[in-house]
Design an enzyme around this catalytic site. Structure first.
Site, PDB file in Angstrom:
ATOM      1  N   ASN A  20      46.280 -32.676  17.184  1.00 46.40           N
ATOM      2  CA  ASN A  20      45.461 -31.750  16.415  1.00 46.40           C
ATOM      3  C   ASN A  20      45.728 -30.272  16.705  1.00 46.40           C
ATOM      4  O   ASN A  20      45.356 -29.412  15.912  1.00 46.40           O
ATOM      5  CB  ASN A  20      43.981 -32.070  16.695  1.00 46.40           C
ATOM      6  CG  ASN A  20      43.037 -31.086  16.066  1.00 46.40           C
ATOM      7  OD1 ASN A  20      42.890 -31.041  14.846  1.00 46.40           O
ATOM      8  ND2 ASN A  20      42.390 -30.274  16.896  1.00 46.40           N
TER       9      ASN A  20
ATOM     10  N   TYR B 285      53.750 -20.544   9.393  1.00 43.28           N
ATOM     11  CA  TYR B 285      52.739 -21.580   9.585  1.00 43.28           C
ATOM     12  C   TYR B 285      52.973 -22.735   8.616  1.00 43.28           C
ATOM     13  O   TYR B 285      52.931 -23.914   8.996  1.00 43.28           O
ATOM     14  CB  TYR B 285      51.355 -20.968   9.373  1.00 43.28           C
ATOM     15  CG  TYR B 285      50.215 -21.952   9.323  1.00 43.28           C
ATOM     16  CD1 TYR B 285      49.624 -22.431  10.482  1.00 43.28           C
ATOM     17  CD2 TYR B 285      49.708 -22.399   8.092  1.00 43.28           C
ATOM     18  CE1 TYR B 285      48.560 -23.328  10.435  1.00 43.28           C
ATOM     19  CE2 TYR B 285      48.651 -23.291   8.036  1.00 43.28           C
ATOM     20  CZ  TYR B 285      48.087 -23.753   9.207  1.00 43.28           C
ATOM     21  OH  TYR B 285      47.043 -24.641   9.149  1.00 43.28           O
TER      22      TYR B 285
END
Length: 253
Positions: free
Chosen positions: A87, A154
């Site tokens: 995560n 990103y």
């Protein structure tokens, strides 16, 4: 309980989605080992979850040694690894022409390299247990460019995560290890406080409610519901998929 006697490892487990997932897993019978960069946050998280069901390892998940140590700690404390929630991530919108090499390396190292090598360590441990489930947190930004949040590095890193899901699902199927991912849109977590002041967060986040066809930003619990479904035996015939958990953004606006 869905996760009775299961052992879960969670990166980015000190706050936000990772912490909410750790709390839910523990409540449903699992024992968890969480990772993050802040030992103080992790200590507080373990105290909240209950030290009899949780422990932590602080460190930068971009370093493969940290991912291996995290898995080793779960094996030592609880006997093995059944679930990995990969995560950990970072998010800071920045225009493409202003991105430095250090910016680029930061996204790729934390988001993609960290998930790659932690999954490798976990998969080896899962093979010893006869199988398991890996769930990666990817991003809607891997598939959709958003002008208001320029995120080329990103997005590229998370596109790699999505490709990793599909490749590992095929490679690890014979070991009875399922690999899936989730791709959230705007979820209200502390990550926004890493590049905005509290006042800016309070002012800015509500402006994204209408960005989602369902009419609101996501909450950690929305993503955790998908993560835990994919990690559970309820998803026993699902592998190699990246589930959009995005309030309808990628369906069309």
């Amino acid at each position: 309980m869905r996760f009775e006697d299961k052992v879960a490892v969670i990166t980015g487990g000190g706050s936000g989605i990772g912490l909410a997932a750790a709390e839910r897993l523990a409540a449903e019978g699992a024992r968890v080992v969480i990772n993050g960069r802040s030992g103080e946050k992790l200590q507080q998280a373990v105290a909240k979850i209950g030290p009899e069901r949780a422990d932590y390892l602080a460190g930068d998940i971009g370093d493969p040694k940290v991912g291996q140590a995290l898995v080793d700690k779960a094996k030592t404390l609880f006997g093995g690894v059944d679930i990995l929630l990969n995560n950990a991530g970072i998010f800071t919108p920045k225009p493409f022409l202003e991105l430095s090499e250090a910016d680029y390396d930061g996204f790729l190292t934390t988001i993609l390299k960290g998930k790659f090598f932690t999954a490798q360590a976990a998969a080896r441990a899962m093979r010893e247990r006869g199988g398991g489930a890996i769930v990666h947190t990817g991003s809607m930004w891997a598939d959709v460019a958003v002008a208001a949040t320029p995120s080329s590095a990103y997005s590229a890193a998370n596109a790699g995560v999505h490709a990793l899901v599909r490749n590992l699902a095929i490679e690890l199927a014979d070991d009875k290890i399922r690999v899936n991912g989730v791709a959230p849109a705007v979820v209200e977590t502390p990550v926004y406080g890493t590049f905005m002041s509290p006042e800016e967060v309070e002012k800015t986040l509500p402006t994204f409610n209408a960005f989602h066809p369902i009419g609101r930003n996501g909450q950690p619990a929305d993503v955790v519901a998908a993560l835990l479904f994919l990690a559970s035996e309820e998803a026993g015939w699902i592998t190699g998929t990246v589930m959009a958990v995005d309030g309808g953004v990628t369906a069309g606006r």
